[in-house]
Write a protein that holds these residues in place. Sequence first.
Motif, PDB file in Angstrom:
ATOM      1  N   SER A 110       0.828  -1.201   0.000  1.00 23.25           N
ATOM      2  CA  SER A 110       0.000   0.000   0.000  1.00 23.25           C
ATOM      3  C   SER A 110       0.866   1.255   0.000  1.00 23.25           C
ATOM      4  O   SER A 110       0.592   2.215  -0.748  1.00 23.25           O
ATOM      5  CB  SER A 110      -0.913  -0.003   1.238  1.00 23.25           C
ATOM      6  N   ALA A 111       1.939   1.254   0.813  1.00 26.28           N
ATOM      7  CA  ALA A 111       2.837   2.408   0.862  1.00 26.28           C
ATOM      8  C   ALA A 111       3.528   2.618  -0.485  1.00 26.28           C
ATOM      9  O   ALA A 111       3.695   3.755  -0.947  1.00 26.28           O
ATOM     10  CB  ALA A 111       3.865   2.217   1.965  1.00 26.28           C
ATOM     11  N   ALA A 112       3.925   1.533  -1.127  1.00 31.59           N
ATOM     12  CA  ALA A 112       4.590   1.647  -2.427  1.00 31.59           C
ATOM     13  C   ALA A 112       3.669   2.272  -3.465  1.00 31.59           C
ATOM     14  O   ALA A 112       4.107   3.073  -4.301  1.00 31.59           O
ATOM     15  CB  ALA A 112       5.060   0.267  -2.893  1.00 31.59           C
ATOM     16  N   ARG A 113       2.388   1.932  -3.416  1.00 36.62           N
ATOM     17  CA  ARG A 113       1.437   2.514  -4.371  1.00 36.62           C
ATOM     18  C   ARG A 113       1.273   4.016  -4.138  1.00 36.62           C
ATOM     19  O   ARG A 113       1.187   4.798  -5.090  1.00 36.62           O
ATOM     20  CB  ARG A 113       0.086   1.802  -4.268  1.00 36.62           C
ATOM     21  N   ILE A 114       1.238   4.419  -2.864  1.00 36.47           N
ATOM     22  CA  ILE A 114       1.111   5.846  -2.563  1.00 36.47           C
ATOM     23  C   ILE A 114       2.331   6.609  -3.056  1.00 36.47           C
ATOM     24  O   ILE A 114       2.217   7.663  -3.693  1.00 36.47           O
ATOM     25  CB  ILE A 114       0.922   6.054  -1.046  1.00 36.47           C
ATOM     26  N   ILE A 115       3.517   6.064  -2.795  1.00 40.79           N
ATOM     27  CA  ILE A 115       4.744   6.743  -3.227  1.00 40.79           C
ATOM     28  C   ILE A 115       4.813   6.808  -4.743  1.00 40.79           C
ATOM     29  O   ILE A 115       5.260   7.809  -5.327  1.00 40.79           O
ATOM     30  CB  ILE A 115       5.974   6.018  -2.643  1.00 40.79           C
ATOM     31  N   ALA A 116       4.344   5.756  -5.422  1.00 40.28           N
ATOM     32  CA  ALA A 116       4.384   5.743  -6.887  1.00 40.28           C
ATOM     33  C   ALA A 116       3.545   6.857  -7.497  1.00 40.28           C
ATOM     34  O   ALA A 116       3.846   7.342  -8.592  1.00 40.28           O
ATOM     35  CB  ALA A 116       3.906   4.384  -7.402  1.00 40.28           C
ATOM     36  N   ARG A 117       2.506   7.288  -6.794  1.00 35.24           N
ATOM     37  CA  ARG A 117       1.676   8.380  -7.311  1.00 35.24           C
ATOM     38  C   ARG A 117       2.481   9.668  -7.480  1.00 35.24           C
ATOM     39  O   ARG A 117       2.139  10.516  -8.304  1.00 35.24           O
ATOM     40  CB  ARG A 117       0.515   8.669  -6.362  1.00 35.24           C
ATOM     41  N   ALA A 118       3.529   9.829  -6.675  1.00 35.26           N
ATOM     42  CA  ALA A 118       4.310  11.069  -6.714  1.00 35.26           C
ATOM     43  C   ALA A 118       5.206  11.149  -7.932  1.00 35.26           C
ATOM     44  O   ALA A 118       5.718  12.223  -8.256  1.00 35.26           O
ATOM     45  CB  ALA A 118       5.145  11.201  -5.442  1.00 35.26           C
ATOM     46  N   GLY A 119       5.443  10.024  -8.594  1.00 36.65           N
ATOM     47  CA  GLY A 119       6.275  10.013  -9.789  1.00 36.65           C
ATOM     48  C   GLY A 119       7.655  10.573  -9.529  1.00 36.65           C
ATOM     49  O   GLY A 119       8.348  10.144  -8.603  1.00 36.65           O
TER      50      GLY A 119
END
Length: 291
Positions: A110-119
């Motif tokens: 879940s944390a990885a998906r949130i960080i990925a949003r930041a590009g």
Amino acid sequence: MLDAIARLRRFNRAVTREVGALDTSFLGRGRPLGMARVLQLVQPDGTDVALIRDRLALDSGLMSRFLRSLEREGLITTASDPADRRRRIARLTEAGREEMAAYDTIGRDSAARIIARAGSRAAEVVAAMDLIATLLNRDQLAIRPADPDTPEALACLQAYFDELVARVPAAQPGMFSLPDPQSDSYRPPQGRFLIAWSDDLPVGCVSLRPLDGAVAEVKRLWVHDSARGQGLARRLMTAIEDEARAMRVSLLKLDTNSALTEALALYRATGWTATAPYTGLPADTWLEKPL
């Protein structure tokens, strides 16, 4: 533009929604966030129930309900501490360890998906989260002894060396190596190595090594960017001076560089005075402090 308070409240609402703080089944595991956090703080070898309650700022009644529910699920056991019957110790069961592993996997994904949003701004976003979390955890920051060759200590030292190279003209990457060849001198009984922890993030370090007789040297004072401006460097220096007193050290020395203006200001404000040079580059300033 919204004022600072309105922006903070907006941030709080976003985080509450994103982390599932209001969900009855946090991360889909069948229990609310509060109960999951209690479970996450129980160690296999035992954790004082009072420490968990204080860490999460829970009232005794809610804490008891969470513990009973976790016991009914077979995830933890609780028992009186044989050494102090007033204390209750919670321990993870095998099923509890498996549940924690499931939480960890889901939480990391879940944390990885949130960080990925930041590009491309991921590093900037993570740095901002470090700053906020360290600020919010300020009252729970802990300074503890550590071995200088642990991964956390090495990460602190690498960050310290990187900062020297970036800020001190005389400091070159080839001057520093890890593991530190002097690490034995930072271990008891010879010396000490302290790490400052904000939750599970190491945010500072300082060390002490013997020089001669009752003289010792303070080394490797470093504070993470997210923890600066909160008095942590002073706390680390106070802690290492206390360690030195306990070791019967009567005089402390340190070397530094004039480019590190914040460190110099701290040292001079806390009783350190100039002394004769005793090391070479990249140091250009030498100080001492009697205890």
